[in-house]
Design a protein around this motif. Structure first.
Motif, PDB file in Angstrom:
ATOM      1  N   UNK A 145       0.645  -1.123  -0.049  1.00 45.93           N
ATOM      2  CA  UNK A 145      -0.010  -0.068   0.088  1.00 45.93           C
ATOM      3  C   UNK A 145       0.772   1.148  -0.003  1.00 45.93           C
ATOM      4  N   UNK A 146       1.971   1.207   0.977  1.00 47.50           N
ATOM      5  CA  UNK A 146       2.892   2.233   0.833  1.00 47.50           C
ATOM      6  C   UNK A 146       3.527   2.673  -0.394  1.00 47.50           C
ATOM      7  N   UNK A 147       3.841   1.559  -1.180  1.00 46.84           N
ATOM      8  CA  UNK A 147       4.449   1.641  -2.508  1.00 46.84           C
ATOM      9  C   UNK A 147       3.490   2.059  -3.531  1.00 46.84           C
ATOM     10  N   UNK A 148       2.372   1.404  -3.534  1.00 41.78           N
ATOM     11  CA  UNK A 148       1.046   1.953  -4.172  1.00 41.78           C
ATOM     12  C   UNK A 148       1.048   3.491  -4.296  1.00 41.78           C
ATOM     13  N   UNK A 149       0.773   3.862  -3.022  1.00 45.70           N
ATOM     14  CA  UNK A 149       0.590   5.439  -2.477  1.00 45.70           C
ATOM     15  C   UNK A 149       1.630   6.355  -3.021  1.00 45.70           C
ATOM     16  N   UNK A 150       2.904   5.848  -2.879  1.00 45.26           N
ATOM     17  CA  UNK A 150       4.207   6.474  -3.126  1.00 45.26           C
ATOM     18  C   UNK A 150       4.213   6.575  -4.862  1.00 45.26           C
ATOM     19  N   UNK A 151       3.888   5.591  -5.392  1.00 46.13           N
ATOM     20  CA  UNK A 151       4.074   5.398  -6.579  1.00 46.13           C
ATOM     21  C   UNK A 151       3.100   6.250  -7.568  1.00 46.13           C
ATOM     22  N   UNK A 152       1.648   6.151  -6.890  1.00 44.21           N
ATOM     23  CA  UNK A 152       0.558   6.945  -7.349  1.00 44.21           C
ATOM     24  C   UNK A 152       0.633   8.580  -7.261  1.00 44.21           C
ATOM     25  N   UNK A 153       1.272   8.855  -6.072  1.00 44.23           N
ATOM     26  CA  UNK A 153       1.541  10.170  -5.865  1.00 44.23           C
ATOM     27  C   UNK A 153       2.789  10.733  -6.811  1.00 44.23           C
ATOM     28  N   UNK A 154       3.617   9.914  -6.985  1.00 44.71           N
ATOM     29  CA  UNK A 154       4.790  10.372  -7.893  1.00 44.71           C
ATOM     30  C   UNK A 154       4.274  10.373  -9.456  1.00 44.71           C
TER      31      UNK A 154
ATOM     32  N   UNK B  81      -6.807   3.649   3.530  1.00 41.09           N
ATOM     33  CA  UNK B  81      -5.689   3.508   4.683  1.00 41.09           C
ATOM     34  C   UNK B  81      -5.974   4.854   5.564  1.00 41.09           C
ATOM     35  N   UNK B  82      -7.046   5.507   5.664  1.00 41.09           N
ATOM     36  CA  UNK B  82      -7.038   6.571   6.328  1.00 41.09           C
ATOM     37  C   UNK B  82      -5.976   7.642   6.559  1.00 41.09           C
ATOM     38  N   UNK B  83      -5.401   8.035   5.601  1.00 38.96           N
ATOM     39  CA  UNK B  83      -4.090   8.797   5.649  1.00 38.96           C
ATOM     40  C   UNK B  83      -4.588  10.070   4.637  1.00 38.96           C
ATOM     41  N   UNK B  84      -3.469  11.076   4.636  1.00 43.54           N
ATOM     42  CA  UNK B  84      -3.508  11.962   3.481  1.00 43.54           C
ATOM     43  C   UNK B  84      -2.378  12.027   2.538  1.00 43.54           C
ATOM     44  N   UNK B  85      -1.374  11.049   2.968  1.00 42.15           N
ATOM     45  CA  UNK B  85      -0.170  11.015   2.149  1.00 42.15           C
ATOM     46  C   UNK B  85       0.577   9.683   2.408  1.00 42.15           C
ATOM     47  N   UNK B  86       1.378   9.299   1.227  1.00 41.04           N
ATOM     48  CA  UNK B  86       2.044   8.262   1.483  1.00 41.04           C
ATOM     49  C   UNK B  86       3.227   8.315   2.809  1.00 41.04           C
ATOM     50  N   UNK B  87       3.709   9.339   2.835  1.00 43.13           N
ATOM     51  CA  UNK B  87       4.554   9.657   4.045  1.00 43.13           C
ATOM     52  C   UNK B  87       3.969   9.292   5.424  1.00 43.13           C
ATOM     53  N   UNK B  88       2.873   9.813   5.461  1.00 40.61           N
ATOM     54  CA  UNK B  88       2.079   9.669   6.687  1.00 40.61           C
ATOM     55  C   UNK B  88       1.902   7.907   6.917  1.00 40.61           C
ATOM     56  N   UNK B  89       1.480   7.416   5.927  1.00 36.92           N
ATOM     57  CA  UNK B  89       1.312   6.014   6.062  1.00 36.92           C
ATOM     58  C   UNK B  89       2.423   5.179   6.381  1.00 36.92           C
ATOM     59  N   UNK B  90       3.596   5.656   5.434  1.00 35.61           N
ATOM     60  CA  UNK B  90       5.019   5.034   6.035  1.00 35.61           C
ATOM     61  C   UNK B  90       5.595   5.291   7.447  1.00 35.61           C
ATOM     62  N   UNK B  91       5.349   6.379   7.990  1.00 35.05           N
ATOM     63  CA  UNK B  91       5.470   6.775   9.231  1.00 35.05           C
ATOM     64  C   UNK B  91       4.774   5.688  10.108  1.00 35.05           C
ATOM     65  N   UNK B  92       3.273   5.463   9.944  1.00 35.14           N
ATOM     66  CA  UNK B  92       2.520   4.756  10.862  1.00 35.14           C
ATOM     67  C   UNK B  92       3.170   3.258  10.736  1.00 35.14           C
ATOM     68  N   UNK B  93       3.564   2.866   9.555  1.00 31.26           N
ATOM     69  CA  UNK B  93       3.854   1.429   9.456  1.00 31.26           C
ATOM     70  C   UNK B  93       5.167   1.230  10.146  1.00 31.26           C
ATOM     71  N   UNK B  94       6.115   2.152  10.242  1.00 33.50           N
ATOM     72  CA  UNK B  94       7.304   1.840  11.067  1.00 33.50           C
ATOM     73  C   UNK B  94       6.891   2.027  12.517  1.00 33.50           C
ATOM     74  N   UNK B  95       6.018   2.901  12.904  1.00 32.71           N
ATOM     75  CA  UNK B  95       5.607   2.847  14.410  1.00 32.71           C
ATOM     76  C   UNK B  95       5.014   1.442  14.717  1.00 32.71           C
ATOM     77  N   UNK B  96       4.312   1.017  13.902  1.00 33.92           N
ATOM     78  CA  UNK B  96       3.522  -0.277  13.967  1.00 33.92           C
ATOM     79  C   UNK B  96       4.588  -1.664  14.203  1.00 33.92           C
ATOM     80  N   UNK B  97       5.655  -1.324  13.351  1.00 33.59           N
ATOM     81  CA  UNK B  97       6.620  -2.321  13.378  1.00 33.59           C
ATOM     82  C   UNK B  97       7.393  -2.546  14.780  1.00 33.59           C
ATOM     83  N   UNK B  98       7.422  -1.405  15.299  1.00 36.28           N
ATOM     84  CA  UNK B  98       8.113  -1.143  16.718  1.00 36.28           C
ATOM     85  C   UNK B  98       7.281  -1.614  17.831  1.00 36.28           C
ATOM     86  N   UNK B  99       6.190  -1.324  17.495  1.00 37.81           N
ATOM     87  CA  UNK B  99       4.923  -1.776  18.520  1.00 37.81           C
ATOM     88  C   UNK B  99       4.730  -3.161  18.605  1.00 37.81           C
ATOM     89  N   UNK B 100       4.884  -3.793  17.575  1.00 36.78           N
ATOM     90  CA  UNK B 100       4.754  -5.107  17.379  1.00 36.78           C
ATOM     91  C   UNK B 100       5.883  -6.044  18.067  1.00 36.78           C
TER      92      UNK B 100
END
Length: 394
Positions: free
Chosen positions: A133-142, A268-287
């Protein structure tokens, strides 16, 4: 150029940018500028219509699959609400046990800087697709940025062609006017020389020669300039038609890309790929931190499987979606919110499907109109349609 684009974006009114983007959504009908008596132009125009149909059909195929899944999620919620009272009570008992384990798990996680549980489970439910999803959003934004730049460039080129066409038209009108002036001057000179020759018996042969030579040179220069301008006018018109077809293709891509990006943001309830990527890294730490609560997690998993087994007895197409969020089973408000989210996603998909259907239907109608307007080419156009892979079907 990037600096200029930055300042242009700042000083361009938002309403004007929105109007410009709205203009990009509408396809341009360039049939009036096509000479259908020319086989090459006729073939190019019909092929362009078929390419529009093919691209819209490809998008529709992808959108229909996602639309079916979202519709199935909504159907699951309706199936849940329709369960008999006794079966619903049994399901709620298991769901409450699972919810209790979830709360016990939360007690372990009451620590500073922890991720919100709702966000954590939302990300957990989509963990397998987050990186994609991050890749798709990043690619779509680009890609959207590139397409917007292409549209801005094409829009500028189109205005340049319009300006040059008007300029050439003025030049040709001026050249025609100058030719009339030179011819008029030649006639007057001839009359004056004739008066001098016959009335005053003067030798005017050299005058005739000079007048004719000057007029011939002037008219030759004007003719050469006029032919050059006419050739350039043909080139400008040809390039303008090519540009219109290219704009149509880019506009389709722009609208599909923008709608797809809006869908990803809703999903994904975000407004940018950067925000989703940040959330994803936070999630990995939490996990990683939550791995220490394996025992609680094991009991939670047990009831989760039990709930899946119970859901499997009903006509639930995606039980994972419900078992991963038991509040949907226990809380009617949560059901309403979940349904609202799915409805928004489906509306976004329907909007994209309607747009692509419109593009395909307009292109099909364009082909029908051409056949009706030029029946002598009907067989040729029909053959092109039949040959085109994934194209138009009457």
């Amino acid at each position: 150029m990037k600096i200029l684009d930055f300042f242009r974006k700042i000083f361009t009114p938002r309403s004007r940018r929105k109007a410009q983007e709205g203009e990009w959504e509408r396809l341009v009908n360039a049939r009036d500028s096509v000479d259908f008596e020319q086989e090459e132009e006729r073939s190019r125009y019909v092929t362009d219509c078929l390419e529009q149909i093919a691209e819209a059909s490809k998008e529709l195929e992808m959108l229909q699959g996602e639309y079916g899944r979202v519709t199935a999620y909504l159907t699951d919620l309706e199936e849940l609400e329709a369960l008999p009272e006794q079966e619903m009570e049994s399901l709620e008992i298991t769901a409450r046990k699972l919810q209790s384990m979830e709360r016990e798990y939360e007690d372990f996680t009451q620590r500073k800087n922890r991720m919100d549980d709702a966000l954590y489970y939302q990300l957990k439910n989509r963990e397998s697709e987050l990186e994609e999803g991050i890749k798709k959003i990043r690619d779509t934004e680009h890609y959207g940025t590139l397409v917007k730049q292409d549209l801005q460039r094409l829009d500028g080129e189109r205005h340049a062609y319009e300006y040059r066409k008007n300029e050439l038209h003025g030049i040709m009108e001026n050249l025609r006017g100058m030719a009339v002036i030179f011819l008029t001057a030649l006639v007057i000179c001839m009359i004056l020389l004739a008066v001098l020759q016959f009335a005053f018996e003067m030798q005017t042969q050299i005058g005739y020669f000079i007048a004719v030579l000057a007029a011939a040179l002037a008219l030759t220069v004007l003719a050469v300039k006029y032919m050059d301008a006419d050739r350039e006018m043909d080139r400008v018109l040809r390039d303008a038609r090519r540009l219109v077809k290219l704009q149509n293709k880019v506009k389709i891509r722009y609208v599909n890309n923008r709608n797809l990006l809006d869908y990803y943001y809703i999903k994904y309830d975000v407004d940018s790929g950067k925000k989703l990527e940040k959330r994803y890294h936070q999630y990995l730490e939490e996990k990683e931190q939550r791995k220490q609560f394996a025992e609680t997690e094991a009991r939670r998993e047990y009831y989760h499987k039990q709930l899946l087994t119970q859901l499997g007895r009903y006509h639930i197409q995606y039980p994972d979606q419900l078992s991963s969020n038991v509040s949907v089973i226990l809380d009617h408000r949560e059901q309403v919110e979940r349904r609202h989210e799915l409805i928004l996603r489906r509306q976004s998909l329907r909007k994209q499907m309607e747009y692509n259907n419109t593009v395909a239907e307009e292109a099909k109608q364009e082909i029908r109109d051409i056949v009706a307007a030029y029946p002598r080419y009907a067989a040729e156009i029909t053959e092109m349609v039949d040959r085109y892979d994934g194209g138009y079907r009457r």
